[in-house]
Design a protein around this motif. Sequence first.
Motif, PDB file in Angstrom:
ATOM      1  N   TYR A  20     -47.931 -16.584  17.857  1.00 17.34           N
ATOM      2  CA  TYR A  20     -47.063 -17.754  17.825  1.00 17.34           C
ATOM      3  C   TYR A  20     -47.293 -18.659  19.033  1.00 17.34           C
ATOM      4  N   PHE A  21     -47.229 -18.105  20.227  1.00 16.25           N
ATOM      5  CA  PHE A  21     -47.251 -18.946  21.426  1.00 16.25           C
ATOM      6  C   PHE A  21     -48.637 -19.509  21.739  1.00 16.25           C
ATOM      7  N   GLU A  22     -49.692 -18.824  21.307  1.00 17.79           N
ATOM      8  CA  GLU A  22     -51.037 -19.316  21.615  1.00 17.79           C
ATOM      9  C   GLU A  22     -51.679 -20.110  20.473  1.00 17.79           C
ATOM     10  N   TYR A  23     -51.242 -19.857  19.232  1.00 19.34           N
ATOM     11  CA  TYR A  23     -51.923 -20.482  18.103  1.00 19.34           C
ATOM     12  C   TYR A  23     -51.035 -21.368  17.226  1.00 19.34           C
ATOM     13  N   ALA A  24     -49.762 -21.037  17.105  1.00 16.92           N
ATOM     14  CA  ALA A  24     -48.871 -21.805  16.226  1.00 16.92           C
ATOM     15  C   ALA A  24     -48.068 -22.848  16.979  1.00 16.92           C
ATOM     16  N   GLU A  25     -47.383 -22.431  18.007  1.00 15.94           N
ATOM     17  CA  GLU A  25     -46.445 -23.311  18.711  1.00 15.94           C
ATOM     18  C   GLU A  25     -47.085 -24.565  19.293  1.00 15.94           C
ATOM     19  N   PRO A  26     -48.321 -24.507  19.842  1.00 13.73           N
ATOM     20  CA  PRO A  26     -48.900 -25.726  20.431  1.00 13.73           C
ATOM     21  C   PRO A  26     -49.246 -26.824  19.425  1.00 13.73           C
ATOM     22  N   SER A  27     -49.355 -26.485  18.148  1.00 17.49           N
ATOM     23  CA  SER A  27     -49.821 -27.460  17.157  1.00 17.49           C
ATOM     24  C   SER A  27     -48.737 -28.481  16.827  1.00 17.49           C
ATOM     25  N   PRO A  28     -49.115 -29.760  16.714  1.00 19.07           N
ATOM     26  CA  PRO A  28     -48.152 -30.762  16.236  1.00 19.07           C
ATOM     27  C   PRO A  28     -47.823 -30.531  14.769  1.00 19.07           C
ATOM     28  N   ILE A  29     -46.911 -31.331  14.249  1.00 21.17           N
ATOM     29  CA  ILE A  29     -46.442 -31.166  12.875  1.00 21.17           C
ATOM     30  C   ILE A  29     -47.051 -32.246  11.981  1.00 21.17           C
ATOM     31  N   VAL A  30     -47.567 -31.798  10.841  1.00 15.26           N
ATOM     32  CA  VAL A  30     -47.929 -32.691   9.746  1.00 15.26           C
ATOM     33  C   VAL A  30     -46.942 -32.396   8.621  1.00 15.26           C
ATOM     34  N   GLY A 138     -29.288 -41.101  23.834  1.00  8.37           N
ATOM     35  CA  GLY A 138     -30.503 -41.668  23.265  1.00  8.37           C
ATOM     36  C   GLY A 138     -31.163 -40.881  22.155  1.00  8.37           C
ATOM     37  N   LEU A 139     -30.473 -39.887  21.576  1.00 13.21           N
ATOM     38  CA  LEU A 139     -31.063 -39.201  20.428  1.00 13.21           C
ATOM     39  C   LEU A 139     -31.082 -40.176  19.248  1.00 13.21           C
ATOM     40  N   SER A 140     -32.256 -40.416  18.715  1.00 13.38           N
ATOM     41  CA  SER A 140     -32.433 -41.397  17.648  1.00 13.38           C
ATOM     42  C   SER A 140     -33.489 -40.875  16.672  1.00 13.38           C
ATOM     43  N   ALA A 141     -33.704 -41.631  15.603  1.00 13.34           N
ATOM     44  CA  ALA A 141     -34.687 -41.207  14.606  1.00 13.34           C
ATOM     45  C   ALA A 141     -36.064 -41.005  15.244  1.00 13.34           C
ATOM     46  N   ARG A 142     -36.507 -41.961  16.038  1.00 12.61           N
ATOM     47  CA  ARG A 142     -37.835 -41.841  16.655  1.00 12.61           C
ATOM     48  C   ARG A 142     -37.853 -40.746  17.711  1.00 12.61           C
ATOM     49  N   LYS A 143     -36.758 -40.563  18.425  1.00 14.54           N
ATOM     50  CA  LYS A 143     -36.698 -39.492  19.421  1.00 14.54           C
ATOM     51  C   LYS A 143     -36.812 -38.133  18.751  1.00 14.54           C
ATOM     52  N   CYS A 144     -36.201 -37.974  17.575  1.00 14.19           N
ATOM     53  CA  CYS A 144     -36.321 -36.708  16.846  1.00 14.19           C
ATOM     54  C   CYS A 144     -37.766 -36.433  16.460  1.00 14.19           C
ATOM     55  N   LEU A 145     -38.482 -37.467  16.020  1.00  9.96           N
ATOM     56  CA  LEU A 145     -39.893 -37.300  15.680  1.00  9.96           C
ATOM     57  C   LEU A 145     -40.704 -36.915  16.908  1.00  9.96           C
ATOM     58  N   GLU A 146     -40.390 -37.527  18.038  1.00 11.86           N
ATOM     59  CA  GLU A 146     -41.087 -37.204  19.282  1.00 11.86           C
ATOM     60  C   GLU A 146     -40.789 -35.775  19.718  1.00 11.86           C
ATOM     61  N   MET A 147     -39.520 -35.381  19.688  1.00 12.87           N
ATOM     62  CA  MET A 147     -39.138 -34.026  20.096  1.00 12.87           C
ATOM     63  C   MET A 147     -39.753 -32.971  19.179  1.00 12.87           C
ATOM     64  N   GLY A 148     -39.918 -33.317  17.911  1.00 14.66           N
ATOM     65  CA  GLY A 148     -40.515 -32.383  16.957  1.00 14.66           C
ATOM     66  C   GLY A 148     -42.032 -32.360  16.975  1.00 14.66           C
ATOM     67  N   LYS A 149     -42.662 -33.188  17.803  1.00 20.19           N
ATOM     68  CA  LYS A 149     -44.126 -33.304  17.868  1.00 20.19           C
ATOM     69  C   LYS A 149     -44.710 -33.613  16.480  1.00 20.19           C
ATOM     70  N   VAL A 150     -44.089 -34.609  15.831  1.00 17.96           N
ATOM     71  CA  VAL A 150     -44.483 -34.956  14.464  1.00 17.96           C
ATOM     72  C   VAL A 150     -45.619 -35.972  14.507  1.00 17.96           C
ATOM     73  N   GLU A 151     -46.789 -35.542  14.091  1.00 16.48           N
ATOM     74  CA  GLU A 151     -47.962 -36.415  14.077  1.00 16.48           C
ATOM     75  C   GLU A 151     -48.010 -37.262  12.814  1.00 16.48           C
ATOM     76  N   VAL A 152     -47.628 -36.647  11.685  1.00 13.38           N
ATOM     77  CA  VAL A 152     -47.608 -37.347  10.402  1.00 13.38           C
ATOM     78  C   VAL A 152     -46.312 -37.014   9.685  1.00 13.38           C
ATOM     79  N   ALA A 153     -45.657 -38.035   9.128  1.00 13.37           N
ATOM     80  CA  ALA A 153     -44.469 -37.831   8.306  1.00 13.37           C
ATOM     81  C   ALA A 153     -44.628 -38.623   7.016  1.00 13.37           C
ATOM     82  N   CYS A 154     -44.486 -37.954   5.885  1.00 13.16           N
ATOM     83  CA  CYS A 154     -44.599 -38.618   4.587  1.00 13.16           C
ATOM     84  C   CYS A 154     -43.220 -38.774   3.962  1.00 13.16           C
ATOM     85  N   THR A 155     -42.913 -39.959   3.520  1.00 14.18           N
ATOM     86  CA  THR A 155     -41.660 -40.241   2.840  1.00 14.18           C
ATOM     87  C   THR A 155     -41.862 -40.114   1.335  1.00 14.18           C
TER      88      THR A 155
END
Length: 468
Positions: A20-30, A138-155
């Motif tokens: 988890y800590f070496e291979y999963a956790e560092p990856s951003p979210i798609v 300052g928690l906002s929609a964009r801040k949530c994406l930043e905190m989640g390390k979201v690289e791509v989000a599909c609507t």
Amino acid sequence: MNKFINDDFLLANDSAKKLYFEYAEPSPIVDFHSHLSAEEMASDKKWKDIYEIWLGGDHYKWRAMRSAGVPEDLITGEASGREKFFAFAGAMPKMIRNPLYHWCHLELARFFGIDDLLLSEKTAEEVWERANEKISCGLSARKCLEMGKVEVACTTDDPCDSLESHKSLSEDENFATKVCPTFRVDKAMSFGSGEKFAEYLEKLSGASGVEISSYTDFIEAIKRRHDFFDSVGCRSSDYGLASVPFAENFPIEHLDEAFVRAANGERISEEESEALASETLLECSRMDFESGWVRQFHIGPMRNNNSAMFAKLGPDSGFDSMGESNYARSLSRHLDTLNSEGKLARTIFYNIHPKDSEMLASMLGNFQDGSFAGKMQLGAAWWFLDQKDGIERHLEIVSAMSLLPCFVGMLTDSRSFLSFSRHEYFRRILCSVLGRDMEAGILPRDFDLVGEAVSDISYRNAKSYFGF
């Protein structure tokens, strides 16, 4: 009290922790499927309090509150947001072993920094105050994406949508997340809905610039909107279906006549509606292939079962459940038709009923063709299956009947900007399963081998599969 959401949450051994800590956790979210609002991202939506961001539209939580005996006024009624939050907090201890207990405490920990308390009636006041302080800072929609390390989000978007917010986001140099629309044609395939279908065709005609007087016109209108979505960066379609329609014996010469009656607001027969849906699904799938898109299918919900509450609250309010149908033959015919034409696109199937998982996994193996690793996918455990046991069983099925290292991984399928913690939940369970097998000698204790598979499933496979 020891922290419930701690570093080792769900990670039972050293191998799982290393994975988890070496291979999963560092990856951003798609996050390749969600129901988030691009408009709220573009405007950087902010919330008044934790009720608005956490409970305002979450039918998972509403459903659990009803089961806990909370009156509807404290769920969707006229009570204040504070009163509704306190009612939810009071119900939380009854949710132990329900996935909400994990999800909610993960969200409190990751987005509000509250990992030292369990939510309950006793802690409700403190959680309310601390969470609202975080929101006010300052928690906002964009801040949530930043905190989640979201690289791509599909609507998820209707063919008639203008996609103006998607265009705005793509031009914003200060916004790091790539936001892609998804082409969802459910309303365009509601042929049996009478006047509602006729009203929808008026919208589709206006959006496409096509005067729709025949089935051929209808498909041309869909094609124009499909091309428009492609120009705005769409990489996938999505189909919400009770089962997979495939009409084998319906006379094709009757198709246009049935469509014209539906377009005039008439109620057509189930057989006619099925035939129109079958042909339209094939036509849209051919468009998906030509555009190089991924197709996503969400199959099996039985929606709006409680008619009284549907009349009061509308859809997506917590009254859907698993449907039950046998669609193996129709699915086979649908896939075989496209495959025989050389127009079968990369495809992901999500099933709501667990009885269908093995059928789907084995069926999809019939249409792997070597053109792309994992071209046909059994998608992540969905809806009622999206919990620890369901995710573990899904991983076992994919491992046994497909190839786990080719799996494209997790998605949120959510309307909440806090749901990105579901990716962490999935990744921890994935590493727990693989770490357990490594410790037991079922998998080799080779972290280069197993760890690379974790990184692929967590991030790289989805990015490559969708072509982001």
